[in-house]
Design a protein around this motif. Structure first.
Motif, PDB file in Angstrom:
ATOM      1  N   VAL A  73       0.843  -1.199   0.000  1.00 51.95           N
ATOM      2  CA  VAL A  73       0.000   0.000   0.000  1.00 51.95           C
ATOM      3  C   VAL A  73       0.878   1.249   0.000  1.00 51.95           C
ATOM      4  N   GLN A  74       1.903   1.240   0.826  1.00 54.41           N
ATOM      5  CA  GLN A  74       2.822   2.379   0.878  1.00 54.41           C
ATOM      6  C   GLN A  74       3.477   2.608  -0.485  1.00 54.41           C
ATOM      7  N   ASN A  75       3.920   1.522  -1.117  1.00 55.88           N
ATOM      8  CA  ASN A  75       4.577   1.663  -2.419  1.00 55.88           C
ATOM      9  C   ASN A  75       3.617   2.202  -3.475  1.00 55.88           C
ATOM     10  N   ARG A 119      -5.335  11.910   6.227  1.00 61.56           N
ATOM     11  CA  ARG A 119      -5.327  10.516   5.785  1.00 61.56           C
ATOM     12  C   ARG A 119      -3.990  10.103   5.162  1.00 61.56           C
ATOM     13  N   LEU A 120      -3.001  10.966   5.250  1.00 63.87           N
ATOM     14  CA  LEU A 120      -1.691  10.620   4.689  1.00 63.87           C
ATOM     15  C   LEU A 120      -0.570  11.346   5.429  1.00 63.87           C
ATOM     16  N   PRO A 121       0.292  10.570   6.137  1.00 68.24           N
ATOM     17  CA  PRO A 121       0.075   9.160   6.470  1.00 68.24           C
ATOM     18  C   PRO A 121      -0.845   9.033   7.668  1.00 68.24           C
ATOM     19  N   ALA A 122      -1.696   8.045   7.639  1.00 66.50           N
ATOM     20  CA  ALA A 122      -2.641   7.817   8.732  1.00 66.50           C
ATOM     21  C   ALA A 122      -3.264   6.448   8.578  1.00 66.50           C
ATOM     22  N   MET A 123      -3.799   5.946   9.684  1.00 67.09           N
ATOM     23  CA  MET A 123      -4.623   4.741   9.677  1.00 67.09           C
ATOM     24  C   MET A 123      -5.410   4.759  10.972  1.00 67.09           C
ATOM     25  N   ALA A 150       2.365   3.642  14.670  1.00 68.11           N
ATOM     26  CA  ALA A 150       2.685   5.033  14.335  1.00 68.11           C
ATOM     27  C   ALA A 150       4.097   5.142  13.774  1.00 68.11           C
ATOM     28  N   ASN A 151       5.013   4.360  14.319  1.00 70.90           N
ATOM     29  CA  ASN A 151       6.392   4.378  13.817  1.00 70.90           C
ATOM     30  C   ASN A 151       6.463   3.891  12.368  1.00 70.90           C
ATOM     31  N   LYS A 152       5.623   2.900  12.038  1.00 67.91           N
ATOM     32  CA  LYS A 152       5.607   2.434  10.643  1.00 67.91           C
ATOM     33  C   LYS A 152       5.137   3.541   9.701  1.00 67.91           C
ATOM     34  N   LEU A 153       4.150   4.314  10.144  1.00 69.74           N
ATOM     35  CA  LEU A 153       3.687   5.444   9.341  1.00 69.74           C
ATOM     36  C   LEU A 153       4.757   6.531   9.274  1.00 69.74           C
ATOM     37  N   ASN A 154       5.462   6.746  10.376  1.00 69.13           N
ATOM     38  CA  ASN A 154       6.558   7.730  10.376  1.00 69.13           C
ATOM     39  C   ASN A 154       7.662   7.316   9.405  1.00 69.13           C
ATOM     40  N   ASP A 155       7.973   6.022   9.404  1.00 67.15           N
ATOM     41  CA  ASP A 155       9.011   5.532   8.484  1.00 67.15           C
ATOM     42  C   ASP A 155       8.592   5.766   7.032  1.00 67.15           C
ATOM     43  N   PHE A 156       7.315   5.530   6.753  1.00 67.28           N
ATOM     44  CA  PHE A 156       6.828   5.800   5.400  1.00 67.28           C
ATOM     45  C   PHE A 156       6.967   7.283   5.057  1.00 67.28           C
ATOM     46  N   PHE A 157       6.614   8.146   5.980  1.00 71.35           N
ATOM     47  CA  PHE A 157       6.665   9.590   5.723  1.00 71.35           C
ATOM     48  C   PHE A 157       8.101  10.029   5.437  1.00 71.35           C
ATOM     49  N   ARG A 158       9.058   9.452   6.164  1.00 68.96           N
ATOM     50  CA  ARG A 158      10.464   9.775   5.883  1.00 68.96           C
ATOM     51  C   ARG A 158      10.851   9.298   4.477  1.00 68.96           C
ATOM     52  N   ARG A 159      10.382   8.108   4.117  1.00 70.90           N
ATOM     53  CA  ARG A 159      10.693   7.586   2.783  1.00 70.90           C
ATOM     54  C   ARG A 159      10.030   8.441   1.708  1.00 70.90           C
ATOM     55  N   MET A 160       8.817   8.884   1.997  1.00 72.91           N
ATOM     56  CA  MET A 160       8.129   9.774   1.063  1.00 72.91           C
ATOM     57  C   MET A 160       8.915  11.067   0.897  1.00 72.91           C
ATOM     58  N   TRP A 201       6.788  14.490  13.413  1.00 73.91           N
ATOM     59  CA  TRP A 201       7.035  14.964  12.055  1.00 73.91           C
ATOM     60  C   TRP A 201       7.685  16.342  12.067  1.00 73.91           C
ATOM     61  N   VAL A 202       7.175  17.187  12.954  1.00 71.83           N
ATOM     62  CA  VAL A 202       7.707  18.553  13.036  1.00 71.83           C
ATOM     63  C   VAL A 202       9.090  18.538  13.675  1.00 71.83           C
ATOM     64  N   ASP A 203       9.214  17.873  14.812  1.00 72.05           N
ATOM     65  CA  ASP A 203      10.477  17.886  15.560  1.00 72.05           C
ATOM     66  C   ASP A 203      11.621  17.271  14.770  1.00 72.05           C
ATOM     67  N   SER A 204      11.342  16.234  13.987  1.00 71.87           N
ATOM     68  CA  SER A 204      12.411  15.533  13.269  1.00 71.87           C
ATOM     69  C   SER A 204      12.688  16.121  11.887  1.00 71.87           C
ATOM     70  N   GLY A 205      11.914  17.136  11.490  1.00 72.21           N
ATOM     71  CA  GLY A 205      12.175  17.804  10.218  1.00 72.21           C
ATOM     72  C   GLY A 205      11.642  17.077   8.995  1.00 72.21           C
ATOM     73  N   ILE A 206      10.680  16.187   9.186  1.00 73.00           N
ATOM     74  CA  ILE A 206      10.102  15.512   8.018  1.00 73.00           C
ATOM     75  C   ILE A 206       9.343  16.509   7.153  1.00 73.00           C
ATOM     76  N   VAL A 207       8.624  17.432   7.796  1.00 69.94           N
ATOM     77  CA  VAL A 207       7.775  18.371   7.050  1.00 69.94           C
ATOM     78  C   VAL A 207       8.440  19.741   6.971  1.00 69.94           C
ATOM     79  N   ASP A 208       8.193  20.414   5.828  1.00 68.02           N
ATOM     80  CA  ASP A 208       8.694  21.774   5.614  1.00 68.02           C
ATOM     81  C   ASP A 208       7.653  22.824   5.964  1.00 68.02           C
ATOM     82  N   ASN A 209       6.396  22.476   5.833  1.00 65.03           N
ATOM     83  CA  ASN A 209       5.359  23.332   6.400  1.00 65.03           C
ATOM     84  C   ASN A 209       4.277  22.460   7.020  1.00 65.03           C
TER      85      ASN A 209
END
Length: 624
Positions: free
Chosen positions: A160-162, A185-189, A226-236, A270-278
């Motif tokens: 699904v992630q791919n 809903r992205l990333p979310a479940m 939640a960590n699995k979703l975080n890992d996906f967000f980093r990969r994204m 997401w914010v603290d680790s710098g995954i998102v820019d806004n």
């Protein structure tokens, strides 16, 4: 030397002119309860309106109820459904059109993957889960997870992630966008999910063969998912940034910690680790007291060092609800008192409802002065397009041209017959050296030629492009090609009648140039006025290739101030990628690479070298 020039320009600007505002002024563009995406004309009118009221970024939906709102090769191959099955979207590319019309006005475009890991709404997963039932999110009883009407895929399932990542990277590869956005809903479940067979097997493999806890809200179980979703967000993020560091990763999730408890959205990480820019949490409230309280609550979760990427998601329309004007004014005013530098409105139709009173109020009260986007380091990433109408200074007509009272760009057009040679040349004052996309305004009709000959110039070189002016699909701004232009006054495009059919006419109207950020991501524009100052901010030197002209071998020398990944790409004069001759990590110091053009025909080519600090382009001439 270039750096010194940039500093002088900025100091002069700072000391002599008011500092421009830095605010995000965004709006979501939907396909539900809104018709802006249903026609090119609606898109054109909409972008003109948003520019007029001061909006500087839009988030158009591109993924809704299991379908894309652009022609998708991924969806065609997987499901035989290249675009949402609505009549007004067939044989069109709404995303391409909205990107063009927004960029004309200097508005950035960040496509919004609205449905994220949800494949449908109350349709049992729709056509996606019908083909891939194993993708469905399952609760502890084995049922498909449905929450608030939304059906869910398992966001923890790698397949699904791919799939979602393939859509996201398709958009980043295909279009000259400014970023991508996920939401609630992205990333979310939903927290009820995670009991599908794939996720269960992954959990067992990582937890000594133990099955997941049966209690949905078990703290460790929630954290693992939640960590699995975080890992996906980093990969994204990594996948998008690999296509351009300038591409913004935007997130508009549910508020924290409610979103974590209900949808496993770990916003704070997401914010603290710098995954998102806004970061634009959905602060959707219908009265000022609730809204101001939510702003304070959410700011408490944001460290001081991250406050500059926090913006407010504000609800102005939902069904029959329209935000009261006083609530809107008080809400934006409160944002500024809390040093929140901008907001995004859900959604476009709310700004235009009731004769545009909300959009006009925002424009007059808050957005009358132009604003730079806070995350662009004080620069203009999307300078407005430069347009030359056919009667303006810089346009040279040769031969017999006749004006027609036909509505074109502004407001008439010209035509020429085949009786004698006729041409029209568009000479632009190019504001900075960069790759530009060149467009011509078309008013197609059967009386016009199907073989209009355009010459696209790059310095003394030109490339011929043949365009069909009779095809009704080619209406409005149509791209002629991409070309590298040097700063200064120069010819950009010439149109003549040498190839037109007997008895047909040649159409001439406005021509436009607009920076192509996929080809020139590192050109920096440093001022707001028409005399835009720009420079390439590379921290490495590129020596001119030699010999130049060459046949067929040339050497390219460059030096790096520090270790970096280096990409060296050859383009033709139209901006098409010809060959990647290097894409690897290199050490500090001087380097040389040899390019063999044996397989190429004579002509002008460009070599672009990029590393972590910037890029440079050199022109190479192959003469065989």
């Amino acid at each position: 030397m270039k750096k010194a020039v940039i500093i002088v320009l900025l100091l002069f600007w700072t000391n002599n002119y008011p500092q421009p505002l830095r605010e995000l002024r965004g709006v979501w563009i939907t396909n539900v309860d809104s018709y802006i995406l249903y026609s090119d004309k609606s898109i054109t009118d909409g972008m003109e309106y948003l520019s007029k009221i001061g909006i500087n970024v839009i988030f158009p939906v591109v993924w809704n109820k299991g379908y894309t709102l652009y022609p998708s090769q991924v969806m065609q191959e997987e499901f035989g459904a290249p675009i949402i099955p609505v009549a007004q979207f067939q044989n069109r590319d709404p995303l391409d059109r909205i990107i063009l019309e927004a960029h004309i006005h200097g508005i950035e475009v960040i496509p919004w993957f609205e449905f994220g890991f949800s494949p449908s709404y109350s349709l049992n997963g729709g056509h996606i889960l019908a083909k891939y039932p194993q993708w469905g999110a399952r609760d502890a009883t084995g049922n498909l997870v449905v929450k608030n009407g939304f059906d869910w895929m398992a966001g923890t399932n790698p397949e699904v992630q791919n799939f979602l990542l393939s859509l996201i990277t398709e958009v980043a590869d295909k279009y000259d966008i400014d970023g991508v956005q996920g939401d609630d809903r992205l990333p979310a479940m939903p927290s009820e999910g995670g009991y599908d067979s794939v996720t269960v097997e992954i959990y067992k493999a990582e937890n000594n063969g133990n099955s997941p806890p049966t209690h949905t809200y078990n703290a460790d179980w929630m954290r693992w998912r939640a960590n699995k979703l975080n890992d996906f967000f980093r990969r994204m993020r990594d996948s998008v940034k690999a296509r351009g560091e300038h591409l913004i990763i935007s997130s508009a999730p549910s508020v924290y910690p409610w979103g974590y408890q209900n949808y496993l959205q770990d916003n704070k990480s997401w914010v603290d680790s710098g995954i998102v820019d806004n970061y634009i949490p959905q602060l959707y409230r219908d009265n000022f007291a609730s809204y101001s309280n939510e702003v304070n609550t959410q700011l408490n979760y944001i460290s001081q060092g991250k406050r500059d990427i926090f913006f407010a998601g504000m609800l102005i329309k939902a069904g029959t609800y329209l935000a009261p004007i006083d609530y809107l004014i008080n809400g934006v005013s409160y944002n500024r008192t809390k040093n929140v530098k901008g907001e995004t409105y859900f959604f476009y139709e709310g700004l235009r409802a009731e004769n545009g009173i909300r959009g006009d109020t925002l424009s007059k009260r808050f957005y009358s002065q132009s604003a730079l986007l806070p995350y662009r380091n004080g620069n203009i990433f999307r300078p407005k397009a430069k347009i030359l109408n056919e009667e303006e200074t810089g346009v040279v007509r040769v031969g017999n041209w006749y004006q027609l009272p036909v509505v074109g760009y502004k407001p008439n057009i010209y035509r020429a017959s085949d009786s004698a040679y006729a041409s029209i040349t568009y000479n632009f004052q190019v504001p900075f050296s960069a790759w530009f996309s060149v467009y011509a305004y078309q008013v197609p009709n059967f009386i016009f030629t199907s073989s209009a000959r355009y010459l696209l110039y790059s310095g003394a070189d030109s490339t011929e492009v043949i365009f069909n002016q009779s095809d009704q699909k080619n209406s409005g701004w149509r791209k002629i090609g991409d070309v590298f232009l040097s700063e200064g006054y120069c010819p950009v495009l010439k149109l003549d009648n040498t190839l037109m059919e007997t008895g047909k006419y040649l159409l001439a109207d406005a021509v436009m140039i607009m920076i192509n950020r996929k080809l020139s991501p590192d050109v920096v524009v440093t001022s707001l006025d028409e005399k835009e100052a720009a420079a390439d901010v590379s921290d490495f030197e590129l020596l001119q290739n030699y010999p130049n002209p060459f046949n067929p071998i040339t050497k390219i020398d460059y030096s790096l101030p520090s270790q970096s990944r280096v990409s060296i790409v050859i383009y033709d004069i139209m901006g098409r990628e010809i060959e990647v001759i290097k894409d690897s990590e290199e050490m500090e110091g001087k380097h040389q690479i040899i390019f063999d053009g044996t397989h190429l025909s004579s002509g002008v080519y460009f070599c672009q070298i990029r590393h972590k600090a910037g890029s440079k382009v050199v022109k190479m001439v192959l003469m065989k």
